[in-house]
Design a protein around this motif. Structure first.
Motif, PDB file in Angstrom:
ATOM      1  N   SER A  79    -101.477 -14.086 167.255  1.00 39.08           N
ATOM      2  CA  SER A  79    -100.298 -14.408 166.441  1.00 39.08           C
ATOM      3  C   SER A  79     -99.670 -13.136 165.691  1.00 39.08           C
ATOM      4  O   SER A  79     -98.504 -12.872 165.707  1.00 39.08           O
ATOM      5  CB  SER A  79    -100.606 -15.459 165.445  1.00 39.08           C
ATOM      6  N   ILE A  80    -100.557 -12.475 165.184  1.00 42.28           N
ATOM      7  CA  ILE A  80    -100.107 -11.048 164.766  1.00 42.28           C
ATOM      8  C   ILE A  80     -99.590 -10.128 165.766  1.00 42.28           C
ATOM      9  O   ILE A  80     -98.632  -9.500 165.664  1.00 42.28           O
ATOM     10  CB  ILE A  80    -101.442 -10.376 164.102  1.00 42.28           C
ATOM     11  N   ASP A  81    -100.187 -10.428 167.066  1.00 38.81           N
ATOM     12  CA  ASP A  81     -99.662  -9.501 168.104  1.00 38.81           C
ATOM     13  C   ASP A  81     -98.208 -10.127 168.537  1.00 38.81           C
ATOM     14  O   ASP A  81     -97.364  -9.275 168.792  1.00 38.81           O
ATOM     15  CB  ASP A  81    -100.450  -9.374 169.262  1.00 38.81           C
ATOM     16  N   ARG A  82     -98.074 -11.150 168.407  1.00 39.01           N
ATOM     17  CA  ARG A  82     -96.776 -11.797 168.992  1.00 39.01           C
ATOM     18  C   ARG A  82     -95.777 -11.266 167.740  1.00 39.01           C
ATOM     19  O   ARG A  82     -94.637 -11.084 168.061  1.00 39.01           O
ATOM     20  CB  ARG A  82     -96.929 -13.378 168.883  1.00 39.01           C
ATOM     21  N   LEU A  83     -96.204 -11.338 166.700  1.00 38.87           N
ATOM     22  CA  LEU A  83     -95.206 -10.876 165.475  1.00 38.87           C
ATOM     23  C   LEU A  83     -94.700  -9.461 165.770  1.00 38.87           C
ATOM     24  O   LEU A  83     -93.679  -8.958 165.907  1.00 38.87           O
ATOM     25  CB  LEU A  83     -95.888 -10.946 164.288  1.00 38.87           C
ATOM     26  N   ALA A  84     -95.755  -8.467 165.992  1.00 37.22           N
ATOM     27  CA  ALA A  84     -95.434  -7.092 166.540  1.00 37.22           C
ATOM     28  C   ALA A  84     -94.428  -6.902 167.561  1.00 37.22           C
ATOM     29  O   ALA A  84     -93.601  -6.282 167.591  1.00 37.22           O
ATOM     30  CB  ALA A  84     -96.850  -6.247 166.634  1.00 37.22           C
ATOM     31  N   ASP A  85     -94.907  -7.801 168.467  1.00 36.89           N
ATOM     32  CA  ASP A  85     -94.015  -7.570 169.850  1.00 36.89           C
ATOM     33  C   ASP A  85     -92.714  -8.197 169.846  1.00 36.89           C
ATOM     34  O   ASP A  85     -91.922  -7.791 170.488  1.00 36.89           O
ATOM     35  CB  ASP A  85     -94.775  -8.666 171.112  1.00 36.89           C
ATOM     36  N   SER A  86     -92.319  -9.488 168.765  1.00 36.21           N
ATOM     37  CA  SER A  86     -91.167  -9.733 168.719  1.00 36.21           C
ATOM     38  C   SER A  86     -90.375  -8.675 167.606  1.00 36.21           C
ATOM     39  O   SER A  86     -89.192  -8.924 167.859  1.00 36.21           O
ATOM     40  CB  SER A  86     -91.243 -11.091 167.781  1.00 36.21           C
ATOM     41  N   ALA A  87     -91.034  -8.019 166.985  1.00 35.15           N
ATOM     42  CA  ALA A  87     -90.191  -7.010 166.067  1.00 35.15           C
ATOM     43  C   ALA A  87     -89.908  -5.880 167.233  1.00 35.15           C
ATOM     44  O   ALA A  87     -89.051  -5.051 166.573  1.00 35.15           O
ATOM     45  CB  ALA A  87     -91.127  -6.591 164.932  1.00 35.15           C
ATOM     46  N   ARG A  88     -90.501  -5.557 168.164  1.00 38.55           N
ATOM     47  CA  ARG A  88     -90.375  -4.334 169.073  1.00 38.55           C
ATOM     48  C   ARG A  88     -90.476  -4.822 170.603  1.00 38.55           C
ATOM     49  O   ARG A  88     -91.070  -5.685 170.835  1.00 38.55           O
ATOM     50  CB  ARG A  88     -91.365  -3.094 168.951  1.00 38.55           C
ATOM     51  N   HIS A  89     -89.988  -4.115 171.198  1.00 41.37           N
ATOM     52  CA  HIS A  89     -89.947  -4.494 172.757  1.00 41.37           C
ATOM     53  C   HIS A  89     -90.924  -4.024 173.760  1.00 41.37           C
ATOM     54  O   HIS A  89     -91.470  -4.764 174.665  1.00 41.37           O
ATOM     55  CB  HIS A  89     -88.731  -4.156 173.431  1.00 41.37           C
ATOM     56  N   ALA A  90     -91.704  -3.074 173.274  1.00 44.18           N
ATOM     57  CA  ALA A  90     -92.675  -2.363 173.979  1.00 44.18           C
ATOM     58  C   ALA A  90     -94.118  -2.381 173.227  1.00 44.18           C
ATOM     59  O   ALA A  90     -93.859  -2.311 172.072  1.00 44.18           O
ATOM     60  CB  ALA A  90     -92.373  -1.101 174.641  1.00 44.18           C
ATOM     61  N   ARG A  91     -95.155  -2.412 174.026  1.00 48.25           N
ATOM     62  CA  ARG A  91     -96.451  -2.311 173.410  1.00 48.25           C
ATOM     63  C   ARG A  91     -97.095  -1.054 173.597  1.00 48.25           C
ATOM     64  O   ARG A  91     -96.933  -0.526 174.705  1.00 48.25           O
ATOM     65  CB  ARG A  91     -97.493  -3.652 174.219  1.00 48.25           C
ATOM     66  N   ASN A  92     -97.697  -0.409 172.436  1.00 46.62           N
ATOM     67  CA  ASN A  92     -98.319   1.028 172.858  1.00 46.62           C
ATOM     68  C   ASN A  92     -99.285   1.210 173.500  1.00 46.62           C
ATOM     69  O   ASN A  92     -99.496   1.778 174.495  1.00 46.62           O
ATOM     70  CB  ASN A  92     -98.289   1.475 171.001  1.00 46.62           C
ATOM     71  N   THR A  93    -100.617   0.504 172.926  1.00 47.52           N
ATOM     72  CA  THR A  93    -101.840   0.630 173.432  1.00 47.52           C
ATOM     73  C   THR A  93    -102.617  -0.641 173.742  1.00 47.52           C
ATOM     74  O   THR A  93    -102.104  -1.643 173.134  1.00 47.52           O
ATOM     75  CB  THR A  93    -102.600   1.394 172.741  1.00 47.52           C
ATOM     76  N   HIS A  94    -103.805  -0.557 174.119  1.00 49.08           N
ATOM     77  CA  HIS A  94    -104.513  -1.922 174.374  1.00 49.08           C
ATOM     78  C   HIS A  94    -105.550  -2.119 172.727  1.00 49.08           C
ATOM     79  O   HIS A  94    -105.939  -0.834 172.291  1.00 49.08           O
ATOM     80  CB  HIS A  94    -105.569  -1.867 175.287  1.00 49.08           C
ATOM     81  N   PRO A  95    -105.635  -3.012 172.368  1.00 49.08           N
ATOM     82  CA  PRO A  95    -106.150  -3.140 171.299  1.00 49.08           C
ATOM     83  C   PRO A  95    -107.799  -3.096 171.378  1.00 49.08           C
ATOM     84  O   PRO A  95    -108.196  -3.447 172.490  1.00 49.08           O
ATOM     85  CB  PRO A  95    -106.059  -4.885 170.854  1.00 49.08           C
ATOM     86  N   PRO A  96    -108.354  -2.727 170.112  1.00 45.82           N
ATOM     87  CA  PRO A  96    -110.021  -2.862 170.316  1.00 45.82           C
ATOM     88  C   PRO A  96    -110.634  -4.145 170.295  1.00 45.82           C
ATOM     89  O   PRO A  96    -110.006  -5.276 170.219  1.00 45.82           O
ATOM     90  CB  PRO A  96    -110.427  -2.072 168.789  1.00 45.82           C
ATOM     91  N   HIS A  97    -111.903  -4.116 170.821  1.00 40.29           N
ATOM     92  CA  HIS A  97    -112.560  -5.442 171.200  1.00 40.29           C
ATOM     93  C   HIS A  97    -113.093  -6.154 170.007  1.00 40.29           C
ATOM     94  O   HIS A  97    -113.103  -7.212 169.869  1.00 40.29           O
ATOM     95  CB  HIS A  97    -113.309  -5.429 172.455  1.00 40.29           C
ATOM     96  N   ASP A  98    -113.787  -5.085 169.245  1.00 35.92           N
ATOM     97  CA  ASP A  98    -114.469  -5.659 167.894  1.00 35.92           C
ATOM     98  C   ASP A  98    -113.265  -6.220 167.049  1.00 35.92           C
ATOM     99  O   ASP A  98    -112.200  -5.761 166.793  1.00 35.92           O
ATOM    100  CB  ASP A  98    -114.982  -4.584 167.325  1.00 35.92           C
TER     101      ASP A  98
END
Length: 185
Positions: A79-98
């Motif tokens: 849900s935090i990722d969706r918030l970041a994605d709705s505020a901008r159009h592109a995603r920078n990098t892949h998130p860490p697994h931990d």
């Protein structure tokens, strides 16, 4: 003379556009400002998530409740990722697994995305003739979804840490003049 006045009025009306512009539309009252949403994520929600995660982190690995709580934390990350994605159009990098690093990374991405929004345009209604919704409504909806996921995690954390509410309310009230350590009477 009357025909000349009618012509002037038609020319003046033709010079103005009947179409709305985004920057001149009023602010929507049901959507908070981008600055407030950024502050909410960076200060308030980050603090709450850190307190909840510290309670979860102390849970033994063989505890049967651990997997359920971890799944809710992962849903919170999405849900935090969706918030970041709705505020901008592109995603920078892949998130860490931990999980702890993923939460911090997601919050940082969401805050930077919210800070990149134009504060003068984001809360305004789109022009009617475009037929589009304002970008602020999905962003605010995503923020409300993050708050709802935090509430779900809190409900699960209460089963393992009965003092979590006390920790969340810590520092809410700051006394200007603290009470004396000696008894009054």
């Amino acid at each position: 003379m009357n025909s000349m006045l009618a012509t002037d009025a038609e020319e003046a009306a033709a010079g103005r556009s009947s179409l709305e512009t985004w920057a001149k539309n009023e602010h929507m009252r049901h959507v908070p400002s981008a600055e407030w949403m950024s502050w909410k994520v960076d200060q308030d929600l980050r603090r709450r998530i850190d307190i909840l995660f510290s309670s979860f982190d102390g849970l033994p690995f063989d505890d049967p409740r651990r997997q359920t709580i971890e799944n809710e934390f992962r849903a919170l990350c999405r849900s935090i990722d969706r918030l970041a994605d709705s505020a901008r159009h592109a995603r920078n990098t892949h998130p860490p697994h931990d999980l702890a690093d993923r939460i911090a990374w997601g919050l940082n991405q969401a805050v930077s995305s919210l800070n990149s929004l134009d504060p003068h345009l984001i809360g305004r209604r789109y022009p009617f003739h475009t037929g589009e919704r304002s970008r602020a409504e999905p962003i605010y909806g995503s923020l409300l979804a993050v708050i709802q996921h935090i509430d779900r995690v809190l409900t699960l954390i209460r089963t393992i840490d009965r003092n979590v509410d006390e920790h969340l309310l810590d520092g809410l009230v700051q006394l200007e003049t603290p009470l004396r350590s000696q008894p009054i009477a």
